[in-house]
Design an enzyme around this catalytic site. Structure first.
Site, mmCIF file in Angstrom:
data_model
loop_
_atom_site.group_PDB
_atom_site.id
_atom_site.type_symbol
_atom_site.label_atom_id
_atom_site.label_comp_id
_atom_site.label_asym_id
_atom_site.label_seq_id
_atom_site.Cartn_x
_atom_site.Cartn_y
_atom_site.Cartn_z
ATOM 1 N N LYS A 190 7.023 38.916 -4.759
ATOM 2 C CA LYS A 190 6.228 38.140 -5.722
ATOM 3 C C LYS A 190 5.389 39.056 -6.594
ATOM 4 O O LYS A 190 5.262 38.839 -7.796
ATOM 5 C CB LYS A 190 5.327 37.141 -4.995
ATOM 6 N N LYS A 226 24.916 31.366 -7.539
ATOM 7 C CA LYS A 226 24.259 30.430 -6.639
ATOM 8 C C LYS A 226 23.392 29.446 -7.448
ATOM 9 O O LYS A 226 22.723 29.856 -8.395
ATOM 10 C CB LYS A 226 23.386 31.259 -5.684
ATOM 11 N N LYS A 241 17.117 26.919 -9.761
ATOM 12 C CA LYS A 241 16.344 26.431 -10.889
ATOM 13 C C LYS A 241 16.133 27.543 -11.915
ATOM 14 O O LYS A 241 16.223 27.326 -13.115
ATOM 15 C CB LYS A 241 14.994 25.945 -10.357
#
Ligand code: TRP
Ligand code: SF4
Length: 326
Positions: free
Chosen positions: A114, A194, A197
């Site tokens: 992240k 894959k 979103k």
């Protein structure tokens, strides 16, 4: 004998796609029959990266709740609730944070990812503590098992370590929760990667039959099959991978005629669209009902939070007693 307990949750990322459904939700729906089940939408976790506005998080939280219920989570069989409605998660998070060594958290792979992906210069205390909050989500229900994907294994391992450490210091309060992995076929997205979103290649549970038809029309196929007469390679074709999920009964025959150059991709896609739209129709109908009926959704979430809170507050009473607090 009492049923074993499970808890799982998803971040409020907005509408869920078919990959989320096949990879997680479908399994949750099955598990609610066997386990005492708690399913939450972790809106506090969404605050750790400050990527969305409060309005977006609120909207997305409700959308995920609608998807949960439409996909078949039954409020009479499990508790469906919003994390922030059960404050006990926050109290346990605080207490667990006292026994969690910072280096354990710095080692968590999702933390580093992240930081890099979002180009965060200095992480907030909350981002570093993300897995501690997750541990609190799980332990506050004394969950025995946690249905999650492989990507969550490091978080679950940390939960188990925090659990053992707590039990060592304060007495055995929490059972050690186990990961409950399920094998499922990878859901290909429209471009063959894959479904995700962030790749913008997803079909959503909220998509209408028309949108789905439209999306499948643009979907990648075997690049070597240009005309119907060309022999295709179903094993590498993403459309075929979807047939394998939504149209199992016909795959053998489709594979033969595709390879023999007797089936064109347009017709193959039409068959797929018909099968998918039929399979998804009940979910979509329920979705529309819930969208039109916000009061029904509110009631389900309130009842879910009440049910969850009853268990969470009993755990916290034990925890406070063990720690000689309050
Ligand atoms: N970290 C999980 C994810 O990103 C979400 C989550 C938060 C969770 N709390 C949880 C999953 C507790 C299982 C159990 O998907
Ligand atoms: Fe893929 Fe179907 Fe075309 Fe064969 S016919 S390449 S399985 S889309």
């Amino acid at each position: 004998m009492a049923k074993a307990r499970i808890l799982s949750g998803m971040q409020p990322t907005g509408q869920l796609h078919l990959g989320n459904y096949e990879g997680a939700l479908r399994n949750w729906v099955r598990l609610q029959e066997e386990y005492e089940s708690y399913y939450c939408i972790v809106d506090w976790h969404a605050l750790t990266t400050l990527c969305e506005t409060p309005e977006q998080i609120q909207h997305n939280t409700r959308q995920v709740a609608i998807d949960y219920i439409s996909a078949g989570l039954d409020p009479n069989k499990c508790a469906i609730f919003i994390q922030s409605a059960v404050k006990e998660h926050a109290e346990l998070h605080l207490l667990l944070s006292m026994i969690t060594p910072v280096p354990w958290l710095e080692r968590v792979p999702t933390y580093k990812e992240k930081m890099e992906n979002l180009q965060i210069e200095s992480a907030s205390y909350g981002l570093l503590g993300y897995p501690v909050l997750q541990a609190a989500d799980i332990l506050v229900y004394k969950a025995n098992a946690v249905p999650v994907g492989k990507d969550q294994l490091p978080h679950l391992e940390l939960t188990r370590e925090i659990c053992r450490r707590f039990n060592y210091f304060y007495g055995k309060i929490f059972p050690e929760p186990e990961a409950k992995l399920t094998e499922y076929p990878v859901m290909p997205g429209l471009d063959g990667r894959k479904m995700s979103k962030s790749y913008d290649n997803a079909i959503y549970l909220s998509d209408t039959a028309e949108t789905t038809t439209q999306k499948i029309r643009t979907m990648f196929t075997d690049p070597l099959k240009i005309y119907k007469k060309d022999p295709g390679h179903p094993e590498t074709c993403p459309v075929f991978a979807l047939h394998n999920i939504y149209n199992k009964g016909e795959t053998e025959e489709l594979s033969v005629v595709c390879k023999a150059g007797e089936l064109g991709c347009v017709d193959c896609k039409k068959k797929l669209t018909a099968a998918m739209n039929e399979a998804l129709a009940p979910i979509r109908e329920r979705r529309v009902q819930l969208e039109e009926n916000p009061k029904e959704l509110d009631d389900i979430l309130t009842a879910g939070a009440d049910k969850a809170r009853a268990v969470a507050s009993a755990t916290m009473a034990e925890v406070r007693c063990a720690m000689k607090l309050g």
